[in-house]
Design an enzyme around this catalytic site. Structure first.
Site, PDB file in Angstrom:
ATOM      1  N   CYS A  68      -9.321   3.127   5.111  1.00 42.67           N
ATOM      2  CA  CYS A  68     -10.332   3.003   6.146  1.00 42.67           C
ATOM      3  C   CYS A  68     -11.629   2.454   5.569  1.00 42.67           C
ATOM      4  O   CYS A  68     -12.022   2.794   4.463  1.00 42.67           O
ATOM      5  CB  CYS A  68     -10.630   4.322   6.848  1.00 42.67           C
ATOM      6  N   GLU A  90       6.297  -5.030  -3.150  1.00 36.46           N
ATOM      7  CA  GLU A  90       5.243  -4.630  -2.213  1.00 36.46           C
ATOM      8  C   GLU A  90       4.785  -5.770  -1.314  1.00 36.46           C
ATOM      9  O   GLU A  90       4.352  -5.542  -0.197  1.00 36.46           O
ATOM     10  CB  GLU A  90       4.047  -4.000  -2.939  1.00 36.46           C
ATOM     11  N   GLU A  94       5.832  -3.286 -13.471  1.00 38.83           N
ATOM     12  CA  GLU A  94       4.789  -3.953 -12.696  1.00 38.83           C
ATOM     13  C   GLU A  94       5.349  -5.173 -11.958  1.00 38.83           C
ATOM     14  O   GLU A  94       5.028  -5.413 -10.793  1.00 38.83           O
ATOM     15  CB  GLU A  94       3.629  -4.340 -13.628  1.00 38.83           C
ATOM     16  N   ARG A 148      -8.936  -2.272   3.245  1.00 40.71           N
ATOM     17  CA  ARG A 148      -8.888  -0.814   3.131  1.00 40.71           C
ATOM     18  C   ARG A 148      -7.996  -0.185   4.198  1.00 40.71           C
ATOM     19  O   ARG A 148      -7.720   1.016   4.168  1.00 40.71           O
ATOM     20  CB  ARG A 148     -10.302  -0.231   3.269  1.00 40.71           C
ATOM     21  N   ASN A 152     -14.341   7.830   7.074  1.00 36.08           N
ATOM     22  CA  ASN A 152     -13.333   7.505   6.062  1.00 36.08           C
ATOM     23  C   ASN A 152     -13.128   8.741   5.208  1.00 36.08           C
ATOM     24  O   ASN A 152     -14.077   9.234   4.597  1.00 36.08           O
ATOM     25  CB  ASN A 152     -13.812   6.328   5.197  1.00 36.08           C
ATOM     26  N   GLY A 153     -11.904   9.241   5.167  1.00 35.27           N
ATOM     27  CA  GLY A 153     -11.632  10.453   4.390  1.00 35.27           C
ATOM     28  C   GLY A 153     -10.678  11.333   5.167  1.00 35.27           C
ATOM     29  O   GLY A 153     -10.024  10.884   6.114  1.00 35.27           O
ATOM     30  N   HIS A 175      24.100   2.931 -17.560  1.00 30.95           N
ATOM     31  CA  HIS A 175      24.375   4.346 -17.295  1.00 30.95           C
ATOM     32  C   HIS A 175      24.418   4.630 -15.790  1.00 30.95           C
ATOM     33  O   HIS A 175      24.156   5.742 -15.356  1.00 30.95           O
ATOM     34  CB  HIS A 175      23.341   5.222 -18.005  1.00 30.95           C
ATOM     35  N   TRP A 194      -6.636   2.916   8.463  1.00 30.06           N
ATOM     36  CA  TRP A 194      -5.282   3.077   7.906  1.00 30.06           C
ATOM     37  C   TRP A 194      -4.857   4.479   8.329  1.00 30.06           C
ATOM     38  O   TRP A 194      -5.406   5.464   7.860  1.00 30.06           O
ATOM     39  CB  TRP A 194      -5.313   2.946   6.384  1.00 30.06           C
ATOM     40  N   LYS A 232       5.181  -5.601  -7.968  1.00 30.71           N
ATOM     41  CA  LYS A 232       4.485  -6.753  -7.385  1.00 30.71           C
ATOM     42  C   LYS A 232       5.384  -7.445  -6.382  1.00 30.71           C
ATOM     43  O   LYS A 232       4.972  -7.779  -5.286  1.00 30.71           O
ATOM     44  CB  LYS A 232       4.114  -7.694  -8.527  1.00 30.71           C
ATOM     45  N   LYS A 259      -5.611  -0.872   0.390  1.00 34.65           N
ATOM     46  CA  LYS A 259      -6.057  -1.111  -0.980  1.00 34.65           C
ATOM     47  C   LYS A 259      -6.455   0.167  -1.713  1.00 34.65           C
ATOM     48  O   LYS A 259      -6.130   0.352  -2.866  1.00 34.65           O
ATOM     49  CB  LYS A 259      -7.234  -2.088  -0.949  1.00 34.65           C
TER      50      LYS A 259
HETATM   51  C1  F6R Z   1      -0.183  -2.272  -6.483  1.00 32.16           C
HETATM   52  C2  F6R Z   1      -1.461  -1.568  -6.405  1.00 32.16           C
HETATM   53  C3  F6R Z   1      -1.436  -0.098  -6.370  1.00 32.16           C
HETATM   54  C4  F6R Z   1      -2.642   0.491  -7.102  1.00 32.16           C
HETATM   55  C5  F6R Z   1      -2.681   2.008  -6.917  1.00 32.16           C
HETATM   56  C6  F6R Z   1      -3.846   2.622  -7.651  1.00 32.16           C
HETATM   57  O1  F6R Z   1      -0.368  -3.651  -6.515  1.00 32.16           O
HETATM   58  O2  F6R Z   1      -2.501  -2.182  -6.326  1.00 32.16           O
HETATM   59  O3  F6R Z   1      -0.248   0.416  -6.881  1.00 32.16           O
HETATM   60  O4  F6R Z   1      -2.568   0.142  -8.451  1.00 32.16           O
HETATM   61  O5  F6R Z   1      -2.773   2.311  -5.562  1.00 32.16           O
HETATM   62  O6  F6R Z   1      -5.055   2.169  -7.149  1.00 32.16           O
HETATM   63  P1  F6R Z   1      -6.380   2.315  -7.979  1.00 32.16           P
HETATM   64  O7  F6R Z   1      -6.244   1.465  -9.203  1.00 32.16           O
HETATM   65  O8  F6R Z   1      -7.471   1.837  -7.075  1.00 32.16           O
HETATM   66  O9  F6R Z   1      -6.515   3.772  -8.343  1.00 32.16           O
END
Ligand code: F6R
Length: 608
Positions: free
Chosen positions: A2, A488, A481, A27, A101-102, A504, A75, A485, A603
């Site tokens: 949010c 997602e 990673e 967000r 937000n929260g 395994h 969100w 990537k 995000k």
């Molecule tokens: C994936 C991604 C997320 C963040 C995770 C932690 O591309 O961006 O997995 O890495 O949500 O977020 P932060 O770094 O803001 O704590």
């Protein structure tokens, strides 16, 4: 999760709020709303869906006139995305409108009590209790009402509150959720993040927990909960507005991938002086380092993957045991930590709820906490004993790229710094390692110049159902990673496996045509991974190998090979991750996915 904005000034508020919300959509983007004060009452417009729906509904804000207002992009946590659940929420009489937000953790008991007192709820959100609480506590003095409300609610909040009795001001307050104040010329702002107001002002206040802000057109005052005025230091944001704009790129994600050489330089250069790592930002002495019993790394998602690299690197270079844990687990696993342990938390946003909770858990057990954070003044930065900032600049795309890379760079700096203090490296080893860290931005640039190669491979494989990533040690850490990537943003199922572990169980999923991305960059384990490549090839897999220029044999076993420059073994993750970021991006692009705003995500994850 949010985003909130607020405006008071001489201009029409709605277009400014909508523009600000467009910068905060990363967000959360399942619904949006604005509330505007106009001629003694508050008008609200909100809509389920992307911000564009609200923009169209309000004719870009024109249908909601007024020079003071608040806005929200959501969100969903409590209640599905819908017009009713979208913010702002309004009290029963319409006197108060609130954006939040929260999470209000005690909202169920508050809702029950308010319902008993005759308040009617129209949404399923936790936020609506705040709007009604304002109404309940308000006796003509907004400041008194704010203090009573924040004393009553438990959880996290950044709140913007309009009251129709106050035609010339609105209030805001935060606890554990981000909120900044923007100071303009005859206009003032609140926002979850500076990107939302950067077009209007660079002068900002960061707010501490439970500081209450009263914003008027010509001034901003900040108070504590004893109603005493707090003198705030003004900060000037020094990055360019273009840092938060797409600048001709189709997506923020590609812009941010391309920005990695610069982000790495900005993060590394100021911390290497005369061939030595200088961490002015931290107060950890050589003695402190020698006394470290164990290091824990706690983080989420990609930041956790940085931690997995960190474990290999720090253990190898410093010989201190390192345990990496997903932050959401760390908190509840009764971690065995104490005074002589160092906990490193990693977070781009600096506000991830689980990471913040892990930090608090660590501190409550007496451990020292060092954080690696991108957002200055964020909750995690504020709560840490030491902070090392990644200077990646604003990261807008939901899928992280440049924050991941700069977090990795900081891990290398920490490892080198500690190893030197512990006398674990010869002068030559240390000097070589530092020189190699400094060379990373240029090598990343070199990889980016050849991105067409990855683009071509993505165009061949974007229809896959499932893609596996394998590697050993550091290559395994990067596989995690690469897999994240890809999945997602492209919605293709993917798993990362330690190359030796596949047989395994998981190897039963390999069939004719299954794509396996095999990372084999390290010298020591190259042949071992090649054997694993042969195993999957024998079962019909198509293999895309990622290796360094010094390994010629990959072409003998893999169907396609992506080569990266050679580097110090420990630093190879910084290079091998780049083609994987590009691969995820191009696969998603071929599939026509909404790359910057993948479904169901946001995000910054401020809920547990
Ligand atoms: C994936 C991604 C997320 C963040 C995770 C932690 O591309 O961006 O997995 O890495 O949500 O977020 P932060 O770094 O803001 O704590």
């Amino acid at each position: 999760m949010c985003g909130i904005v607020g405006y008071i000034g001489e201009n029409q508020a709605a277009p400014i709020l909508l523009e600000g919300l467009s910068k905060l959509e990363y967000r959360g983007y399942d619904s949006a709303g604005i509330a505007i004060f106009n001629e003694g009452h508050i008008d609200v417009a909100k809509a389920k869906g992307r911000l564009k729906v609200l923009v169209d509904k309000t004719n870009n804000g024109e249908s909601v006139p007024g020079t003071m207002g608040i806005g929200h992009t959501r969100w969903a946590t409590h209640g599905e995305p819908s017009d009713e659940n979208a913010h702002p929420h309004v009290s029963m009489s319409g006197r108060f409108a609130v954006v939040h937000n929260g999470i209000i953790e005690n909202y169920i008991s508050l809702k029950k009590r308010l319902t008993e007192k005759g308040f009617e709820f129209i949404s399923e959100t936790d936020t609506e209790v705040i709007a009604h609480l304002f109404e309940y506590y308000y006796k003509g003095d907004i400041m008194e009402a704010v203090i009573k409300v924040i004393n009553r609610v438990e959880g996290s909040y950044a709140l913007g509150v309009l009251c129709s009795d106050y035609p010339d001001s609105f209030v805001a307050v935060r606890k554990a959720s981000p909120l900044i104040v923007g100071l303009g010329d005859n206009e003032n702002f609140i926002a979850s993040d500076v990107t939302a107001i950067l077009k209007h002002t660079r002068d900002i206040y960061y707010l501490e927990d439970n500081e209450i802000v009263v914003l008027k057109k010509d001034g901003v005052k900040v108070y504590n909960t004893d109603r005493e005025e707090v003198k705030k230091e003004k900060f000037t944001v020094d990055w360019d507005v273009s840092a938060a704009e797409k600048g001709g790129y189709e997506h923020f994600m590609m812009k941010e991938i391309e920005e990695q050489p610069k982000a790495l330089r900005d993060t590394i250069s100021p911390r290497i002086k005369d061939g030595k790592v200088v961490l002015d930002d931290i107060s950890l002495t050589a003695d402190d380092i020698k006394n470290i019993n164990k290091i824990y790394i706690a983080a989420c998602g990609s930041a956790y993957h940085v931690g997995v690299v960190g474990k290999y690197v720090i253990e190898k270079m410093c010989r201190i045991p390192v345990e990496v844990q997903v932050a959401s687990e760390f908190r509840y696993c009764d971690p065995i930590i104490g005074e002589n342990d160092l906990v490193i938390v990693i977070s781009q946003s600096g506000e991830t709820a689980d990471t913040l909770a892990a930090l608090k858990e660590a501190k409550s057990r007496g451990a020292r906490v060092m954080s690696i954070v991108n957002v200055v003044g964020s909750a995690i930065a504020n709560a840490s004993d030491d902070v090392i900032y990644t200077w990646a600049g604003p990261e807008i795309a939901v899928a992280t790229t440049k924050a991941y890379s700069t977090q990795l760079a900081v891990i290398y700096l920490i490892a080198a710094y500690m190893a030197e203090k512990l006398g674990r490296l010869t002068d030559k080893e240390y000097a070589d390692f530092i020189a190699e860290i400094e060379a990373l931005p240029e090598k990343v640039e070199e990889i980016l110049k050849n991105k067409k190669e990855v683009q071509y491979l993505a165009s061949k494989f974007y229809n896959c159902h499932s893609i596996f990533f394998i590697g050993r040690n550091l290559d395994y850490a990067v596989s995690l990673e690469g897999s994240l990537k890809l999945k997602e943003i492209s919605y293709i199922h993917s798993e990362a496996y330690a190359a030796g572990e596949l047989k395994h169980g998981t190897i039963s999923l390999i069939e004719d045509g299954t794509l396996v991305v095999a990372l084999a960059t390290g010298r020591e384990l190259f042949d071992k991974t090649v054997s694993n490549v042969k195993e999957v090839k024998a079962r019909g897999a198509v293999v895309m190998g990622v290796t360094t220029k010094e390994h010629d044999h990959m072409g003998d076993v893999a169907d396609h090979v992506i080569k990266i420059p050679s580097a110090h073994e420990m630093l190879l993750p910084s290079l091998s991750v780049i083609p994987l970021q590009l691969f995820g991006y191009y696969v998603a692009s071929n599939k026509g996915c909404d790359i910057d705003k993948p479904r169901n995500l946001a995000k910054s994850v401020t809920v547990e």
